[in-house]
Design an enzyme around this catalytic site. Structure first.
Site, PDB file in Angstrom:
ATOM      1  N   ARG A 144      -1.210  -5.830  -8.413  1.00 39.84           N
ATOM      2  CA  ARG A 144      -0.046  -6.665  -8.120  1.00 39.84           C
ATOM      3  C   ARG A 144       0.189  -7.703  -9.197  1.00 39.84           C
ATOM      4  O   ARG A 144       1.312  -8.022  -9.533  1.00 39.84           O
ATOM      5  CB  ARG A 144      -0.232  -7.378  -6.778  1.00 39.84           C
ATOM      6  CG  ARG A 144      -0.261  -6.471  -5.586  1.00 39.84           C
ATOM      7  CD  ARG A 144      -0.512  -7.293  -4.342  1.00 39.84           C
ATOM      8  NE  ARG A 144      -1.699  -8.116  -4.503  1.00 39.84           N
ATOM      9  CZ  ARG A 144      -2.807  -8.006  -3.784  1.00 39.84           C
ATOM     10  NH1 ARG A 144      -2.876  -7.106  -2.834  1.00 39.84           N
ATOM     11  NH2 ARG A 144      -3.834  -8.787  -3.984  1.00 39.84           N
TER      12      ARG A 144
ATOM     13  N   HIS B 194       0.842  -1.207   0.000  1.00 35.66           N
ATOM     14  CA  HIS B 194       0.000   0.000   0.000  1.00 35.66           C
ATOM     15  C   HIS B 194       0.872   1.250   0.000  1.00 35.66           C
ATOM     16  O   HIS B 194       0.606   2.208  -0.738  1.00 35.66           O
ATOM     17  CB  HIS B 194      -0.903   0.041   1.235  1.00 35.66           C
ATOM     18  CG  HIS B 194      -1.945  -1.013   1.282  1.00 35.66           C
ATOM     19  ND1 HIS B 194      -2.156  -1.793   2.388  1.00 35.66           N
ATOM     20  CD2 HIS B 194      -2.853  -1.426   0.364  1.00 35.66           C
ATOM     21  CE1 HIS B 194      -3.141  -2.634   2.160  1.00 35.66           C
ATOM     22  NE2 HIS B 194      -3.583  -2.435   0.924  1.00 35.66           N
TER      23      HIS B 194
ATOM     24  N   SER C  65      -2.807  -7.589   2.263  1.00 38.16           N
ATOM     25  CA  SER C  65      -3.271  -7.569   3.652  1.00 38.16           C
ATOM     26  C   SER C  65      -3.618  -8.971   4.129  1.00 38.16           C
ATOM     27  O   SER C  65      -3.371  -9.317   5.284  1.00 38.16           O
ATOM     28  CB  SER C  65      -4.487  -6.653   3.802  1.00 38.16           C
ATOM     29  OG  SER C  65      -4.117  -5.312   3.614  1.00 38.16           O
TER      30      SER C  65
ATOM     31  N   LYS D 214     -16.629  -7.522   4.472  1.00 37.87           N
ATOM     32  CA  LYS D 214     -15.403  -8.308   4.396  1.00 37.87           C
ATOM     33  C   LYS D 214     -14.990  -8.858   5.768  1.00 37.87           C
ATOM     34  O   LYS D 214     -13.996  -9.553   5.859  1.00 37.87           O
ATOM     35  CB  LYS D 214     -14.253  -7.453   3.848  1.00 37.87           C
ATOM     36  CG  LYS D 214     -14.251  -7.291   2.353  1.00 37.87           C
ATOM     37  CD  LYS D 214     -12.946  -6.656   1.922  1.00 37.87           C
ATOM     38  CE  LYS D 214     -12.777  -6.659   0.424  1.00 37.87           C
ATOM     39  NZ  LYS D 214     -11.495  -6.090   0.016  1.00 37.87           N
TER      40      LYS D 214
END
Length: 159
Positions: free
Chosen positions: A91, A18, A129, A42
């Site tokens: 990514r 990040h 994460s 989530k």
């Protein structure tokens, strides 16, 4: 001209990946708003207040970054802040399909909404994460995965 962007996410927790995207965005934009989504769907590992706190600590030395929380549609948050550009990190190819769908959905809600994608550097490309949470949950070392400024706070209480 003063140009701003929003970098949204759950940041559960904020990672070196990040931070890589934030630093890249800061080179292009005068102001970067790191928008920490409440996103209870989530079921985040860290509560919203903790995620906001970690993001503020991680970005405190970057003068053109502001951290804000939000719990509405991203386009509504963007409109309320007078910003029509969002930054997202990519990514791998697997991220692209999801991000493309979200980008198109946002553009359908607001035709002036633009999405810009940044790739993190190779050393941060694998960090997510969810990987950090998994390593953390199993007692592993997350030192190279998260900003050093937040390391002690991450290892503390989840909220």
């Amino acid at each position: 001209m003063n140009k701003s962007c929003i970098y949204p996410g759950t940041f559960d927790p904020i990672t070196n990946g990040h931070m890589d995207v934030i630093k890249r965005a800061c080179k292009v934009f005068d102001k970067v708003i790191v928008a920490v989504a409440l996103n209870e769907s989530k079921t985040p590992y860290f509560c919203h207040d903790k995620r906001l706190h970690l993001a503020k600590i991680a970005t405190s030395s970057i003068s053109n970054v502001e951290v804000m929380g939000f719990d509405n549609l991203l386009v509504d948050f963007a409109k309320s802040n007078g910003i029509n550009t969002v930054v997202r990190g990519l990514r791998a190819v697997s991220d692209f399909e999801y991000e493309l769908q979200i980008g198109y959905a946002n553009a359908s809600l607001w035709s002036e909404f633009e999405t810009i994608y940044f790739m993190p550097s190779l050393k941060n490309a694998f960090i997510s994460s969810s990987i950090v949470r998994s390593v953390l949950t199993h007692g592993g070392d997350i030192t190279n995965l998260v900003p050093k400024t937040v390391l002690d706070n991450i290892k503390g209480e989840k909220c």
